[in-house]
Design a protein around this motif. Sequence first.
Motif, short mmCIF file in Angstrom:
data_model
loop_
_atom_site.label_atom_id
_atom_site.label_comp_id
_atom_site.label_asym_id
_atom_site.label_seq_id
_atom_site.Cartn_x
_atom_site.Cartn_y
_atom_site.Cartn_z
N ILE A 180 -37.24 99.43 -81.85
CA ILE A 180 -38.51 100.43 -81.98
C ILE A 180 -38.36 101.21 -83.18
O ILE A 180 -37.18 102.00 -83.30
N PRO A 181 -39.51 100.99 -84.01
CA PRO A 181 -39.15 102.09 -85.33
C PRO A 181 -38.97 103.79 -84.83
O PRO A 181 -39.58 104.29 -83.85
N ILE A 182 -38.22 104.25 -85.57
CA ILE A 182 -37.74 105.56 -85.40
C ILE A 182 -37.64 106.26 -86.50
O ILE A 182 -37.31 105.96 -87.68
N CYS A 183 -38.31 107.71 -86.23
CA CYS A 183 -38.02 108.71 -87.32
C CYS A 183 -37.30 110.11 -86.47
O CYS A 183 -37.93 110.53 -85.50
N ILE A 184 -36.17 110.36 -87.20
CA ILE A 184 -35.44 111.56 -86.39
C ILE A 184 -36.12 112.74 -87.13
O ILE A 184 -36.24 113.02 -88.29
N VAL A 185 -36.27 113.84 -86.52
CA VAL A 185 -36.73 115.28 -86.79
C VAL A 185 -35.91 116.24 -86.37
O VAL A 185 -35.63 116.36 -84.99
N GLY A 186 -35.39 116.86 -87.16
CA GLY A 186 -34.35 117.96 -86.77
C GLY A 186 -35.26 119.14 -86.88
O GLY A 186 -35.73 119.66 -87.93
N THR A 187 -35.68 119.75 -85.72
CA THR A 187 -36.32 121.00 -85.55
C THR A 187 -35.54 122.18 -85.37
O THR A 187 -34.15 122.28 -85.51
#
Length: 214
Positions: A135-142
């Motif tokens: 599944i395409p993923i983009c990680i975001v560090g909040t």
Amino acid sequence: MKIKSSEFIISAVGPKQYPEDGLPEIALAGRSNVGKSSLINRMLLRRNLARTSAQPGKTQQLNYYRINEELYFVDVPGYGYAKVSKTEREAWGRMIELYLREREPLRLVIQLVDLRHPPTALDISMYEWLSHYRIPICIVGTKADKLSRNQVPKHGKIVRETLGMPKGQPLVLFSSETGMGRDELWSIIAQAADIPLNSPSEPQNDPQETEDNG
């Protein structure tokens, strides 16, 4: 991305309630209190469109937000909060798994992690599960604004190493308070959803939430 319209559509608990217009969907996943609602509000330049819950883990539906009549943000229930029964957690998990694995309009999962700390065991499990099913993923560090300028890249490196992210997979360092990472994330979303990316719009007298339980 110029936001012309954004609205809450439905809190869905199963496929029969999902929208049927075929617009691309961008799911947002992360542990409770990682900042999903605040990120949605900053991305859409709205104050309270995505409302924070007084109790972490309380939201147990898929919350759909339609943007510019072009795509949906889908807020997935936060994981890692134990104050629900085992039966509820199991049903909740089945609903999320069914959505993430079988929802045809889903184009990208944005997985949020708290940049201030190394990813948790649950963060790692979610990342590995999404990766396993391709599944395409983009990680975001909040919550990048909670760190000093020198700490941000160091903590980003820790996130990459802890999750075992392959080279080239996007990691966006984000702050709902300052707007850091907003334009970069919109660029990734537009590419995944195959929609045009307009010139970035800047907030005008639009205060943002700083805390989030969703």
